[in-house]
Design a protein around this motif. Structure first.
Motif, short mmCIF file in Angstrom:
data_model
loop_
_atom_site.label_atom_id
_atom_site.label_comp_id
_atom_site.label_asym_id
_atom_site.label_seq_id
_atom_site.Cartn_x
_atom_site.Cartn_y
_atom_site.Cartn_z
N PRO A 176 0.86 -1.25 -0.01
CA PRO A 176 -0.11 0.03 -0.04
C PRO A 176 0.98 1.41 0.03
O PRO A 176 0.33 2.16 -0.70
CB PRO A 176 -0.82 -0.10 1.11
CG PRO A 176 0.02 -1.05 2.06
CD PRO A 176 0.45 -2.07 1.23
N ILE A 177 2.01 1.29 0.43
CA ILE A 177 2.75 2.41 0.66
C ILE A 177 3.40 2.73 -0.81
O ILE A 177 3.45 3.83 -1.24
CB ILE A 177 4.18 2.23 1.45
CG1 ILE A 177 3.58 2.19 2.96
CG2 ILE A 177 5.16 3.51 1.56
CD1 ILE A 177 4.57 2.06 4.05
N LEU A 178 3.87 1.41 -1.84
CA LEU A 178 4.26 1.80 -3.03
C LEU A 178 2.96 2.29 -3.72
O LEU A 178 3.12 3.15 -4.81
CB LEU A 178 4.68 0.55 -3.26
CG LEU A 178 5.94 0.03 -2.88
CD1 LEU A 178 6.37 -1.28 -3.67
CD2 LEU A 178 7.13 1.06 -3.24
N ARG A 179 1.70 1.93 -3.63
CA ARG A 179 0.68 2.43 -4.24
C ARG A 179 0.50 3.94 -4.12
O ARG A 179 0.11 4.60 -5.05
CB ARG A 179 -0.58 1.44 -3.90
CG ARG A 179 -0.67 0.22 -4.37
CD ARG A 179 -2.16 -0.47 -3.98
NE ARG A 179 -3.07 0.15 -4.60
CZ ARG A 179 -4.36 -0.25 -4.24
NH1 ARG A 179 -4.30 -1.26 -3.55
NH2 ARG A 179 -5.44 0.36 -4.73
N ILE A 180 0.56 4.19 -2.78
CA ILE A 180 0.45 5.83 -2.34
C ILE A 180 1.77 6.47 -3.03
O ILE A 180 1.49 7.53 -3.58
CB ILE A 180 0.34 5.81 -0.93
CG1 ILE A 180 -0.87 5.17 -0.28
CG2 ILE A 180 0.30 7.41 -0.54
CD1 ILE A 180 -0.78 5.41 1.21
N LEU A 181 2.79 5.96 -3.00
CA LEU A 181 3.95 6.55 -3.78
C LEU A 181 3.60 6.76 -5.22
O LEU A 181 3.91 7.73 -5.83
CB LEU A 181 5.12 5.87 -3.45
CG LEU A 181 6.69 6.35 -4.16
CD1 LEU A 181 6.73 7.77 -3.43
CD2 LEU A 181 7.51 5.45 -3.79
N ARG A 182 3.32 5.93 -5.81
CA ARG A 182 3.09 5.85 -7.46
C ARG A 182 2.02 7.07 -7.64
O ARG A 182 1.68 7.61 -8.56
CB ARG A 182 2.44 4.70 -7.89
CG ARG A 182 3.65 3.40 -7.66
CD ARG A 182 3.36 2.18 -8.64
NE ARG A 182 4.24 1.07 -8.25
CZ ARG A 182 4.06 0.12 -7.44
NH1 ARG A 182 2.80 0.12 -7.10
NH2 ARG A 182 5.08 -0.74 -7.45
N GLY A 183 1.06 7.00 -6.78
CA GLY A 183 -0.19 7.75 -6.90
C GLY A 183 0.06 9.19 -6.71
O GLY A 183 -0.18 10.21 -7.51
N THR A 184 0.95 9.47 -5.79
CA THR A 184 1.85 10.87 -5.38
C THR A 184 2.31 11.13 -6.84
O THR A 184 2.43 12.33 -7.38
CB THR A 184 2.52 10.72 -4.24
OG1 THR A 184 1.96 10.47 -3.13
CG2 THR A 184 3.27 12.14 -4.02
N GLN A 185 3.24 10.43 -7.35
CA GLN A 185 4.11 10.54 -8.63
C GLN A 185 3.00 10.92 -9.79
O GLN A 185 3.41 11.84 -10.61
CB GLN A 185 4.92 9.51 -8.82
CG GLN A 185 6.04 9.20 -7.80
CD GLN A 185 6.89 7.81 -7.93
OE1 GLN A 185 6.41 7.10 -9.07
NE2 GLN A 185 8.04 7.92 -7.35
N ALA A 186 2.10 10.34 -9.76
CA ALA A 186 0.95 10.25 -11.01
C ALA A 186 0.43 11.82 -10.72
O ALA A 186 0.18 12.50 -11.74
CB ALA A 186 -0.06 9.11 -11.03
#
Length: 222
Positions: free
Chosen positions: A159-169
């Motif tokens: 989930p942390i990686l998903r949030i990180l990718r969302g922040t980058q997007a």
């Protein structure tokens, strides 16, 4: 702690076993004396001597005369009866002697000599077996702990990686990006807050576009 507790337990159990064996031999001597059958006492002493850790067993009267002996000896204590064999060049045996009066026959006593080395070795063998079992249990617990830690790390990292990718997007202008995480813990709340923020940013971006479009239209009109 388990090792020390088990060692103390084995010591107590071994002592109870020795006392029970001595009580049985004393009763055997008593019965043989009352019926005047010394051979029965000798057979009992020989049977006792077959137990692991027993060096000899004998019964003497109040005058020190050997009534029954597991080695078949006769005579008095102090004349060689009851003494262990000694071989030159070998250390003497370490014996633990337990004596008990024979009930109903005044002055008569039953004695069993135990080999301390054999008794100690028996306890060491039991403790060694315990440590082997404990080592397997601890190894299994360690493997399960590592697997559990790996699964827990993955459950936190994904989930942390998903949030990180969302922040980058979102930083790249993809305001329609959503995480849609159904977790109920803190990470789930963070993902929900991220989605809410993305919605708000999308609405603000749309308002900005509408405002720029309206201003541009007004400036072009007379």
């Amino acid at each position: 702690a388990v090792y020390l507790a088990e060692g103390a337990h084995l010591e107590r159990e071994a002592e109870r076993g020795r006392l029970a064996l001595l009580a049985s031999f004393a009763q055997n001597c008593r019965d043989a004396i009352l019926v005047q059958d010394e051979m029965a006492a000798v057979n009992g002493a020989m049977a006792i001597a077959k137990n692991v850790g027993v060096r000899r067993a004998y019964c003497v009267d109040k005058n020190g005369r050997v009534i029954a002996h597991s080695d078949g000896l006769r005579g008095k204590i102090g004349d060689g009866a009851g003494a262990g064999p000694f071989k030159k060049g070998r250390p003497p045996e370490r014996l633990l002697s337990l004596t008990r009066p024979v009930e109903g026959v005044p002055g008569t006593r039953a004695t069993i000599d135990f080999l301390e080395e054999v008794l100690e070795q028996g306890i060491r063998d039991n403790l060694h077996g315990l440590m082997k079992r404990l080592s397997w249990v601890l190894s299994g617990a360690l493997v399960l702990g590592l697997v559990g830690a790996l699964l827990l790390a993955q459950s936190l990292a994904r989930p942390i990686l998903r949030i990180l990718r969302g922040t980058q997007a979102l930083a790249e202008g993809q305001l329609d990006h959503r995480i849609h995480m159904s977790r109920r813990d803190e990470l789930g709340q963070l993902a929900k807050g991220f989605d809410t923020m993305a919605v708000k940013l999308g609405e603000l971006d749309q308002l900005k576009n509408d405002f720029v479009s309206n201003v541009t239209h007004e400036l072009r009109s007379p």
